[in-house]
Design an enzyme around this catalytic site. Structure first.
Site, short mmCIF file in Angstrom:
data_model
loop_
_atom_site.label_atom_id
_atom_site.label_comp_id
_atom_site.label_asym_id
_atom_site.label_seq_id
_atom_site.Cartn_x
_atom_site.Cartn_y
_atom_site.Cartn_z
N CYS A 102 86.49 85.99 -10.49
CA CYS A 102 85.09 85.78 -10.08
C CYS A 102 84.97 85.86 -8.56
O CYS A 102 84.07 86.51 -8.03
CB CYS A 102 84.60 84.43 -10.59
SG CYS A 102 82.86 84.11 -10.21
N CYS A 201 83.41 78.00 -16.03
CA CYS A 201 81.95 77.86 -16.16
C CYS A 201 81.41 78.38 -17.48
O CYS A 201 80.46 77.83 -18.03
CB CYS A 201 81.25 78.54 -14.99
SG CYS A 201 81.57 80.31 -14.85
#
Length: 365
Positions: A102, A201
């Site tokens: 990410c 997440c």
């Protein structure tokens, strides 16, 4: 001073980073990345980042600081560059680190391009790390944060010279996280006491095995736990649900503690050990990024981290004829897992890092 794009997650760290850049005189723009849809079940939880609440928190801080604020939709890229590789790494027997991907492909690739479009000189994040330019080496260096407990240089090893030149981590100079929270409180940020994000997440339930099955739309086939000699010890619930070094959550009644030492994908077996098979004398890594130096022509002494929370241990690095990087540990290292990153240090300086492709139990001497 120039123009800075601030990656704002809604947390206290990126909020204070934005404040510090504004105080330095930069023209700041706040950006939050929208990475997935809550309506698809890929919603975040309280210990993660990127929730709708986080977007509102970031928006409020941007309003308090009187800086422009935007939310950018990177859902398709996040699916391709982070979620799918996460799933595939587990299916191939590895242990992924989606936070690194990410940071690499979202924050420092997509946002880097957006910063260029907006005429920004810098990308700024709330990471705890430092960047220095070394006149002698003629290189930008990535250094550990002053607060070793919060240091996040491990997840930034992929940064190239151009990215380091145009990145800034204002929090890397702080001795403690408490100092950062104090600044947030003094400036009226109501997220000053917000907990740090800790979990992946997009794994909503906290059980990544459930996430993988939901993503694929079917359960993974069960199989057997076996010992190193191949004796069956019980049944597992899908080979993707177990990671190297794991002891808890196996669902077995064993006479002595046993740990996941490996996976036999062909036979759909999880191999358990009482100890020694968990240790590796070396590892091979690829997709390697050298920061502080060119690839060494002969073996070079470093300290190496094979997981984010692992201690950096003494090791020797060299480059194989095929370009793969060999890291040889001074003492055998526990639970080296394919798919994780190995990051090398020389004191507080990041030498470089790459993806582990093989744990080597015994080297040929």
């Amino acid at each position: 001073m120039g123009k800075a794009l601030i990656a704002m997650s809604g947390g206290v760290d990126s909020s204070v980073a934005a404040l510090l850049m504004k105080e330095k005189g930069y023209d700041c723009i706040g950006i939050t990345m929208k990475l997935y849809d809550s309506e698809t079940g890929q919603a975040c939880r309280s210990k993660t980042c990127c929730t709708l609440e986080d977007v509102e928190d970031a928006r409020q801080v941007a309003s308090t600081l009187s800086i422009p604020y935007y939310v950018l939709n990177f859902k398709d890229d996040f699916q391709k560059k982070v979620i799918l590789p996460f799933v595939e790494t587990y299916e191939n027997g590895g242990t992924p680190n989606p936070c690194i991907r990410c940071n690499r492909f979202m924050k420092h690739e997509k946002l880097y391009k957006k910063a260029e479009e907006l005429g920004c000189d810098l990308i700024v994040t709330g990471h705890y790390a430092r960047i220095r330019y070394d006149e002698e080496k003629k290189r930008y260096l990535l250094l550990r944060a002053k607060d070793e407990k919060k240091d996040q240089s491990y997840v930034l090893y992929f940064l190239n010279q151009e990215q380091l030149k145009h990145s800034m981590f204002p929090l890397g100079e702080f001795e403690t996280k408490e100092e950062v929270r104090t600044i947030a409180e003094k400036n009226g940020f109501y997220n000053a006491d917000k907990p740090d994000s800790q979990d992946i997440c997009f794994v909503t339930s906290g059980d990544y095995g459930d996430f993988l099955e939901k993503f694929r739309g079917e359960p993974y086939p069960g199989g057997y736990f076996v010992d190193e000699e191949g004796h069956k010890l019980g049944k597992h619930k899908g080979i993707v649900r177990y990671t190297i070094g794991q002891r808890k959550g196996l669902g077995l009644a064993l006479k002595q503690p046993m740990y996941v030492a490996g996976k036999d994908l062909e036979k759909n077996r999880v191999i358990l050990t009482t100890g020694d098979a968990l240790y590796s004398e070396a590892l091979l890594a690829d997709d390697f990024n050298w920061i502080s130096m060119n690839p060494p022509k002969e073996e070079y002494f470093v300290t190496a981290k094979t997981r984010y929370n692992a201690k950096a241990v003494p090791a020797f690095v060299s480059v194989e004829d095929n370009g793969a990087v060999l890291v040889r540990f001074a003492e055998p290292e526990r639970a080296v897992a394919m798919g994780q990153a190995v990051v090398l240090y020389d004191g507080e300086m990041v030498v470089g890092g790459g993806t582990i492709i093989k744990a080597i139990k015994k080297l040929e001497h």
